[in-house]
Every structure is written in structure tokens, then in C-alpha cells.
Write a protein that holds these residues in place. Structure first.
Motif, PDB file in Angstrom:
ATOM      1  N   PHE A  31      -7.773  64.982  84.188  1.00  0.00           N
ATOM      2  CA  PHE A  31      -7.520  64.668  82.785  1.00  0.00           C
ATOM      3  C   PHE A  31      -7.050  65.903  82.021  1.00  0.00           C
ATOM      4  N   LEU A  32      -7.682  67.049  82.267  1.00  0.00           N
ATOM      5  CA  LEU A  32      -7.272  68.283  81.594  1.00  0.00           C
ATOM      6  C   LEU A  32      -5.845  68.669  81.979  1.00  0.00           C
ATOM      7  N   GLY A  33      -5.502  68.454  83.242  1.00  0.00           N
ATOM      8  CA  GLY A  33      -4.152  68.774  83.673  1.00  0.00           C
ATOM      9  C   GLY A  33      -3.098  67.918  82.986  1.00  0.00           C
ATOM     10  N   TRP A  34      -3.340  66.610  82.934  1.00  0.00           N
ATOM     11  CA  TRP A  34      -2.377  65.728  82.276  1.00  0.00           C
ATOM     12  C   TRP A  34      -2.375  65.944  80.762  1.00  0.00           C
TER      13      TRP A  34
ATOM     14  N   SER B  78      13.686  79.731  81.960  1.00  0.00           N
ATOM     15  CA  SER B  78      13.170  80.063  83.299  1.00  0.00           C
ATOM     16  C   SER B  78      11.695  79.693  83.443  1.00  0.00           C
ATOM     17  N   LEU B  79      10.954  79.684  82.327  1.00  0.00           N
ATOM     18  CA  LEU B  79       9.539  79.312  82.373  1.00  0.00           C
ATOM     19  C   LEU B  79       9.347  77.824  82.645  1.00  0.00           C
ATOM     20  N   CYS B  80      10.408  77.032  82.541  1.00  0.00           N
ATOM     21  CA  CYS B  80      10.297  75.598  82.856  1.00  0.00           C
ATOM     22  C   CYS B  80       9.963  75.370  84.322  1.00  0.00           C
ATOM     23  N   ILE B  81      10.197  76.362  85.150  1.00  0.00           N
ATOM     24  CA  ILE B  81       9.847  76.226  86.568  1.00  0.00           C
ATOM     25  C   ILE B  81       8.351  76.005  86.738  1.00  0.00           C
ATOM     26  N   THR B  82       7.551  76.659  85.894  1.00  0.00           N
ATOM     27  CA  THR B  82       6.092  76.500  86.001  1.00  0.00           C
ATOM     28  C   THR B  82       5.645  75.093  85.648  1.00  0.00           C
ATOM     29  N   TYR B  83       6.405  74.394  84.826  1.00  0.00           N
ATOM     30  CA  TYR B  83       6.034  73.028  84.472  1.00  0.00           C
ATOM     31  C   TYR B  83       6.160  72.104  85.681  1.00  0.00           C
ATOM     32  N   GLY B  84       7.192  72.332  86.497  1.00  0.00           N
ATOM     33  CA  GLY B  84       7.352  71.525  87.705  1.00  0.00           C
ATOM     34  C   GLY B  84       6.265  71.774  88.724  1.00  0.00           C
ATOM     35  N   ILE B  85       5.743  73.003  88.757  1.00  0.00           N
ATOM     36  CA  ILE B  85       4.653  73.317  89.683  1.00  0.00           C
ATOM     37  C   ILE B  85       3.410  72.502  89.346  1.00  0.00           C
ATOM     38  N   LEU B  86       3.064  72.446  88.068  1.00  0.00           N
ATOM     39  CA  LEU B  86       1.878  71.675  87.680  1.00  0.00           C
ATOM     40  C   LEU B  86       2.094  70.184  87.895  1.00  0.00           C
ATOM     41  N   PHE B  87       3.277  69.684  87.563  1.00  0.00           N
ATOM     42  CA  PHE B  87       3.536  68.252  87.725  1.00  0.00           C
ATOM     43  C   PHE B  87       3.408  67.836  89.186  1.00  0.00           C
ATOM     44  N   SER B  88       3.990  68.614  90.084  1.00  0.00           N
ATOM     45  CA  SER B  88       3.894  68.298  91.514  1.00  0.00           C
ATOM     46  C   SER B  88       2.457  68.371  91.994  1.00  0.00           C
TER      47      SER B  88
ATOM     48  N   SER C 194      12.564  71.873  89.736  1.00  0.00           N
ATOM     49  CA  SER C 194      11.483  72.704  90.274  1.00  0.00           C
ATOM     50  C   SER C 194      10.349  71.849  90.820  1.00  0.00           C
ATOM     51  N   ALA C 195      10.067  70.710  90.176  1.00  0.00           N
ATOM     52  CA  ALA C 195       9.033  69.808  90.682  1.00  0.00           C
ATOM     53  C   ALA C 195       9.426  69.244  92.040  1.00  0.00           C
ATOM     54  N   ALA C 196      10.694  68.856  92.189  1.00  0.00           N
ATOM     55  CA  ALA C 196      11.150  68.329  93.479  1.00  0.00           C
ATOM     56  C   ALA C 196      11.098  69.401  94.562  1.00  0.00           C
ATOM     57  N   PHE C 197      11.516  70.613  94.216  1.00  0.00           N
ATOM     58  CA  PHE C 197      11.525  71.696  95.195  1.00  0.00           C
ATOM     59  C   PHE C 197      10.108  72.081  95.596  1.00  0.00           C
ATOM     60  N   TYR C 198       9.195  72.164  94.610  1.00  0.00           N
ATOM     61  CA  TYR C 198       7.819  72.545  94.918  1.00  0.00           C
ATOM     62  C   TYR C 198       7.112  71.448  95.707  1.00  0.00           C
ATOM     63  N   SER C 199       7.442  70.203  95.448  1.00  0.00           N
ATOM     64  CA  SER C 199       6.846  69.104  96.222  1.00  0.00           C
ATOM     65  C   SER C 199       7.224  69.200  97.689  1.00  0.00           C
ATOM     66  N   ALA C 200       8.462  69.628  97.949  1.00  0.00           N
ATOM     67  CA  ALA C 200       8.894  69.779  99.339  1.00  0.00           C
ATOM     68  C   ALA C 200       8.173  70.938 100.023  1.00  0.00           C
ATOM     69  N   LEU C 201       7.808  71.963  99.238  1.00  0.00           N
ATOM     70  CA  LEU C 201       7.124  73.121  99.817  1.00  0.00           C
ATOM     71  C   LEU C 201       5.614  72.956  99.887  1.00  0.00           C
ATOM     72  N   LEU C 202       5.077  72.007  99.116  1.00  0.00           N
ATOM     73  CA  LEU C 202       3.628  71.933  98.964  1.00  0.00           C
ATOM     74  C   LEU C 202       2.920  71.645 100.272  1.00  0.00           C
ATOM     75  N   GLU C 203       3.504  70.789 101.090  1.00  0.00           N
ATOM     76  CA  GLU C 203       2.866  70.458 102.366  1.00  0.00           C
ATOM     77  C   GLU C 203       2.772  71.683 103.265  1.00  0.00           C
ATOM     78  N   LYS C 204       3.806  72.526 103.231  1.00  0.00           N
ATOM     79  CA  LYS C 204       3.768  73.756 104.013  1.00  0.00           C
ATOM     80  C   LYS C 204       2.781  74.758 103.428  1.00  0.00           C
ATOM     81  N   LEU C 205       2.685  74.779 102.094  1.00  0.00           N
ATOM     82  CA  LEU C 205       1.757  75.705 101.455  1.00  0.00           C
ATOM     83  C   LEU C 205       0.307  75.338 101.752  1.00  0.00           C
ATOM     84  N   GLU C 206       0.030  74.033 101.910  1.00  0.00           N
ATOM     85  CA  GLU C 206      -1.332  73.608 102.212  1.00  0.00           C
ATOM     86  C   GLU C 206      -1.785  74.102 103.577  1.00  0.00           C
ATOM     87  N   GLU C 207      -0.837  74.401 104.466  1.00  0.00           N
ATOM     88  CA  GLU C 207      -1.198  74.926 105.783  1.00  0.00           C
ATOM     89  C   GLU C 207      -1.591  76.400 105.718  1.00  0.00           C
ATOM     90  N   ARG C 208      -1.154  77.109 104.669  1.00  0.00           N
ATOM     91  CA  ARG C 208      -1.415  78.537 104.555  1.00  0.00           C
ATOM     92  C   ARG C 208      -2.454  78.864 103.480  1.00  0.00           C
TER      93      ARG C 208
END
Length: 308
Positions: free
Chosen positions: A52-55, A153-163, A107-121
Motif C-alpha cells: 500500500f505504501l508503495g502504490w 533522467s530521474l524518471c528511470i527510478t519510477y519504472g524501477i518501483l513500478f516493476s 525503464s519499467a519494461a527494461f527493469y522487468s526483463a532484468l528483474l528475474e536475473k537480479l533475483e538470482e544474484r
């Protein structure tokens, strides 16, 4: 696709816990649904609050971002005459703000593609912390800078949270269901803080029977006393509805806040502060792994039924 795989794995595991011999549950009633909401496991309650806090922080930024660009960054005035320079600056800011939303979407689409790999590390706790921290810094620094390229450029951080909000909470919920504290074939009743379960323990006639298992926190799989199950679908709905609760609160609060501050600057500060609060909450309260309960504390070796 990643969220679908997460939910399918969780449902598959839940069906394995249910087993073919378990009787089908009764139809879900409004009374049982309200009981399920009020008596959710503590781990799920903390996860819902953090979700809830995130949304709440994200929706505040999303709804007022173009106004922020027009009024604060471009120093425009939406109430000025349409032929004035201030109104033209506001329109230019709104146009650029739309491009900022495109950057956030990519950025949300790109981070979503990387998130599965990031969860392994990285651990889920670390990814949660990074997402909330990045969004808090992104919205906070956007209010301090008037440089157009920095703000965009700071809009990239918004996609990170959304993903993160669309993926990690449901992954955690599946981990809760796959926890070793799930006791298949048990009859369970959920309390405010713990769960009381009765499971059939095979053994000799004099020793076997219905044995009570007490204080199993975080129980997600099992049947209640009236024949109904705490299903995964209900818990997913409880988690997803935080998005709409955040929208309701944003609609009620941020309008008066914008009027009191005089611009959309207050909304960005609000989003930044709520994001930092979610960052702390995810680190201190969210349960990322339900530890297996000790057999010595989980079972009371005193049969309730001796002669069965």
C-alpha cells in the motif's frame, strides 16, 4: 509473463497441498471473506501494508507529474490566459512531462526483463529496498533540480518501483505458500496472531490420533473448521486491492495538499516521504522467509483422541 509464472507456480503448489482426497470447500460467503481480511496472517498483513505504501507514493507522482513539469520545472501557470506566456510554458511542460512518462514506461519494461536475473544474484529484501530508495531519491531530487535533463533522467527510478510493485509482492506470497510451515491435510483455524491446527498423525492405535499443533505463525495452506480453505486467490486479491486503496487515499488527500502548497511540488515531496517510509517498513517488518517451526514447539505429544 514473469508475474504469470510466479502465480502459476504458487497455484500449482497450492493444488499439491490440497490433494485429491480433500473435500471441496463451501461457497465463499461475505462473512467468511470479511473474516479472512480481518484475520490474515501477520506476514501477509505486513506485506499488504508495504504494498500500500508503495502504490501510495507511486500514484501520487503518476497523477501529478505533468502538472509538476508544467508548474514547477517550466514555471507555467494553468490559470493564466490562454494567450499568455505563462500558459504556453505550462503547456510545454505538460508535453515534456508526457515524454518523461515514456521514459518511465521504457525503464519499467527494461527493469522487468532484468528483474528475474537480479533475483538470482540479490535477495528480495535488497531488491525491495533498492526500489523504494531509488524512487524516494528520484522524486526528492526532482523537486530540488530545475535542469530539464536531470528531471527527465530521474524518471528511470519510477519504472524501477513500478516493476517491483508488479512482481516482488506476488513472488513473496508464493514463497509464503511454499513455506515448510504449510501442513497439507490439516484442519486449521486462523487467529489474529497465530494458527491452531489439527493434523492426523499415523501411528499405533494407542498412540495415533488427532494431535493438536499450536502456534504455527504464517500458516497459509490448510482447511478451516467449516470446510472452507484460505485460498491463494483471496490472498492475491487482498494484495492487489492495495492499489485501489492507494488511489482512493490519493484522491482524497493530494488535492487539498496541492491547494495548500500552491503547486504540485508538495505532491512530489509527499511521494518521496512515503517511499522512504516504505523503504524502512520493507526492511524492518516485511517477512521474506518464514522459518520452519521447531518440531518440539510445533507438536504437543498429547493425543486428543486415544481410542480411534
Amino acid at each position: 509473463m514473469q508475474v504469470a509464472n510466479i502465480l502459476l507456480n504458487g497455484v500449482k503448489y497450492e493444488s499439491e497441498l490440497t490433494g485429491p482426497s480433500e473435500p471441496s470447500g463451501q461457497p465463499l460467503s461475505m462473512r467468511y471473506l470479511c473474516f479472512t481480511i480481518c484475520n490474515m496472517p501477520k506476514a501477509l498483513r505486513h506485506l499488504c501494508v508495504n504494498h500500500f505504501l508503495g502504490w501510495l507514493s507511486f500514484e501520487g507522482m503518476l497523477l501529478f507529474y505533468t502538472d509538476f513539469m508544467g508548474e514547477v520545472v517550466f514555471q507555467g501557470d494553468p490559470k493564466a490566459p490562454h494567450t499568455s506566456e505563462a500558459y504556453q510554458r505550462y503547456n510545454s511542460g505538460v508535453t515534456v512531462g508526457c515524454w518523461g512518462m515514456c521514459i518511465y514506461a521504457f525503464s519499467a519494461a527494461f527493469y522487468s526483463a532484468l528483474l528475474e536475473k537480479l533475483e538470482e544474484r540479490l535477495s528480495v529484501r535488497t531488491l525491495y529496498f533498492i526500489a523504494y530508495l531509488a524512487f524516494g531519491l528520484g522524486t526528492g531530487l526532482a523537486t530540488l533540480s530545475r535542469n530539464l535533463y536531470v528531471v527527465l533522467s530521474l524518471c528511470i527510478t519510477y519504472g524501477i518501483l513500478f516493476s517491483t510493485l508488479c512482481t516482488l509482492p506476488y513472488s513473496l506470497l508464493c514463497d509464503y505458500y511454499q513455506s515448510k510451515q504449510s501442513w497439507p491435510g490439516s484442519l486449521c483455524t486462523w487467529g489474529l496472531e497465530d494458527v491452531s491446527c489439527w493434523a492426523w498423525v499415523p501411528g499405533p492405535r494407542a498412540a495415533g490420533g488427532l494431535v493438536r499443533l499450536t502456534h504455527i505463525s504464517g500458516q497459509f495452506a490448510g482447511s478451516s473448521a467449516d470446510g472452507t480453505r484460505r485460498g491463494m486467490g483471496v490472498d492475491i486479491s487482498l494484495l492487489s486491492c492495495q492499489y485501489f486503496l492507494a488511489q482512493i487515499l490519493v484522491s482524497l488527500v493530494l488535492g487539498p495538499l496541492t491547494s495548500a502548497v500552491g503547486s504540485a511540488n508538495g505532491v512530489m515531496y509527499f511521494s518521496s516521504l512515503v517511499s522512504f517510509l516504505g523503504c524502512l517498513y520493507s526492511s524492518l517488518f516485511v517477512v521474506y522467509e518464514i522459518p520452519p517451526s521447531d518440531a518440539a514447539t510445533a507438536e504437543e505429544h498429547r493425543p486428543l483422541l486415544l481410542n480411534v
